[in-house]
Scaffold this motif. Structure first.
Motif, short mmCIF file in Angstrom:
data_model
loop_
_atom_site.label_atom_id
_atom_site.label_comp_id
_atom_site.label_asym_id
_atom_site.label_seq_id
_atom_site.Cartn_x
_atom_site.Cartn_y
_atom_site.Cartn_z
N THR A 66 24.35 28.60 63.03
CA THR A 66 22.99 28.56 62.26
C THR A 66 23.05 29.76 61.26
OG1 THR A 66 22.49 30.16 64.17
CG2 THR A 66 22.22 27.88 64.75
N GLN A 67 21.81 29.71 60.74
CA GLN A 67 21.29 30.53 59.67
C GLN A 67 21.30 32.17 60.44
OE1 GLN A 67 21.37 30.13 56.21
NE2 GLN A 67 21.08 32.50 56.31
N GLU A 68 20.60 32.18 61.56
CA GLU A 68 20.45 33.38 62.40
C GLU A 68 21.66 34.01 62.56
OE1 GLU A 68 18.59 30.39 64.40
OE2 GLU A 68 16.89 31.03 63.03
N GLN A 69 22.72 33.21 63.02
CA GLN A 69 23.95 33.89 63.21
C GLN A 69 24.47 34.34 62.17
OE1 GLN A 69 26.42 30.53 65.00
NE2 GLN A 69 25.81 31.25 67.31
N LEU A 70 24.70 33.79 60.95
CA LEU A 70 24.85 34.30 59.75
C LEU A 70 24.33 35.49 59.24
CD1 LEU A 70 26.80 33.89 57.41
CD2 LEU A 70 25.13 32.44 56.29
N ASP A 71 23.09 35.46 59.48
CA ASP A 71 22.29 36.83 59.18
C ASP A 71 22.56 37.90 59.90
OD1 ASP A 71 20.96 35.27 57.01
OD2 ASP A 71 19.08 34.82 58.36
N LYS A 72 22.83 37.72 61.25
CA LYS A 72 23.22 38.80 62.25
C LYS A 72 24.56 39.28 61.81
CE LYS A 72 23.95 39.97 66.87
NZ LYS A 72 24.43 39.62 68.13
N ILE A 73 25.39 38.62 61.44
CA ILE A 73 26.70 39.03 61.04
C ILE A 73 26.70 39.65 59.72
CG2 ILE A 73 29.14 38.20 60.24
CD1 ILE A 73 28.74 35.81 62.57
N ILE A 74 26.04 39.07 58.61
CA ILE A 74 25.91 39.85 57.57
C ILE A 74 25.22 41.09 57.70
CG2 ILE A 74 24.96 39.65 55.08
CD1 ILE A 74 25.68 36.68 55.44
N GLY A 75 24.11 41.19 58.20
CA GLY A 75 23.29 42.21 58.66
C GLY A 75 24.11 43.29 59.22
N ASP A 76 24.79 42.93 59.99
CA ASP A 76 25.74 43.88 60.99
C ASP A 76 26.70 44.69 59.70
OD1 ASP A 76 24.68 43.80 63.22
OD2 ASP A 76 26.10 42.27 63.89
N ARG A 77 27.46 43.69 58.98
CA ARG A 77 28.19 44.21 58.05
C ARG A 77 27.51 45.07 56.86
NH1 ARG A 77 31.89 46.61 55.80
NH2 ARG A 77 32.98 45.63 54.20
N ILE A 78 26.44 44.74 56.56
CA ILE A 78 25.45 45.43 55.70
C ILE A 78 25.28 46.91 56.20
CG2 ILE A 78 23.44 45.59 54.40
CD1 ILE A 78 23.44 42.48 53.90
N ARG A 89 26.86 48.37 58.43
CA ARG A 89 28.23 49.27 58.31
C ARG A 89 28.52 49.96 56.89
NH1 ARG A 89 30.55 45.00 61.78
NH2 ARG A 89 31.73 44.37 59.89
N ALA A 90 28.37 49.01 55.95
CA ALA A 90 28.56 49.62 54.81
C ALA A 90 27.59 50.52 54.35
CB ALA A 90 28.38 48.21 53.70
N LYS A 91 26.11 50.44 54.75
CA LYS A 91 25.37 51.48 54.29
C LYS A 91 25.71 52.64 55.03
CE LYS A 91 21.21 48.50 53.40
NZ LYS A 91 19.99 48.28 53.80
N GLU A 92 25.88 52.44 56.52
CA GLU A 92 26.19 53.91 57.27
C GLU A 92 27.39 54.51 56.56
OE1 GLU A 92 24.97 55.42 60.12
OE2 GLU A 92 23.19 54.14 59.53
N ALA A 93 28.40 53.58 56.14
CA ALA A 93 29.52 54.33 55.35
C ALA A 93 29.22 55.04 54.18
CB ALA A 93 30.73 53.26 55.29
N ALA A 94 28.45 54.43 53.31
CA ALA A 94 28.01 54.86 52.08
C ALA A 94 27.22 56.21 52.44
CB ALA A 94 27.39 53.90 51.29
N LYS A 95 26.30 56.10 53.37
CA LYS A 95 25.53 57.10 53.51
C LYS A 95 26.55 58.27 54.09
CE LYS A 95 21.82 58.61 56.65
NZ LYS A 95 20.64 58.07 57.60
N LYS A 96 27.25 58.25 54.81
CA LYS A 96 28.12 59.22 55.40
C LYS A 96 29.06 59.70 54.17
CE LYS A 96 28.85 57.86 60.27
NZ LYS A 96 29.65 57.51 61.05
N GLU A 97 29.55 58.76 53.47
CA GLU A 97 30.30 59.22 52.14
C GLU A 97 29.30 59.91 51.17
OE1 GLU A 97 32.32 57.25 48.43
OE2 GLU A 97 32.51 56.14 50.35
#
Length: 163
Positions: A8-20, A22-30
């Motif tokens: 489903t689209q919701e599953q895809l959004d959730k997976i992509i949202g989690d990945r985004i 994590r990327a935001k958190e990593a960028a923020k920490k960096e």
């Protein structure tokens, strides 16, 4: 970790949202680490700046106090300069009185700001008073003390009369 099929689209959004996220958190920490490294002396510099501003304020207050206290010094300096000026003026008047043959006690009566003015006044005073001469009475040790005084006074009186 097994592979799950995204249906489903919701599953895809959730997976992509989690990945985004994590990327935001990593960028923020960096970014925080980079900024922390770049500006790690900022707090120390700010504290030092505040201390220097405080010191500048203290020095400004001390300067104002010194200016106020300095007015007493400048008043004292002015008084001393006036005294020196008076002494110099008195010295010139005494010298001019001697030049014109006036009694030194008349030097205080001379007036003028310049030496020429004082000389004019001394000449006018000399014309009025005339020159003073010092009469010296010789002292002799012969005879009694009263006889010597009386003889000296008689001689002085005769010199004053012109005899």
């Amino acid at each position: 970790m097994s592979f799950e099929v995204i249906e489903t689209q919701e599953q895809l959004d959730k997976i992509i949202g989690d990945r985004i996220n994590r990327a935001k958190e990593a960028a923020k920490k960096e970014a925080e680490a980079e900024l922390g490294e770049k500006y790690k002396g900022y707090d120390d510099m700010k504290k030092e700046l505040d201390e220097k501003k405080s010191r500048i304020d203290e020095l400004g207050k001390e300067l104002e106090k010194a200016k106020n206290d300095g007015s007493g010094i400048s008043t004292k300096l002015e008084e001393l300069q006036k005294k020196v000026q008076k002494y110099e003026s008195d010295s010139v008047k005494t010298r001019i009185a001697q030049e014109f043959g006036l009694n030194p006690s008349l030097a205080d009566r001379l007036s003028g700001q310049t030496e020429e003015e004082i000389k004019k006044d001394a000449k006018a005073l000399k014309d009025i008073v005339g020159t003073t001469r010092t009469i010296r009475v010789p002292y002799t040790s012969e005879g009694g003390e009263d006889d010597d005084k009386e003889a000296a006074l008689k001689k002085m009186l005769q010199e004053m009369k012109g005899e």
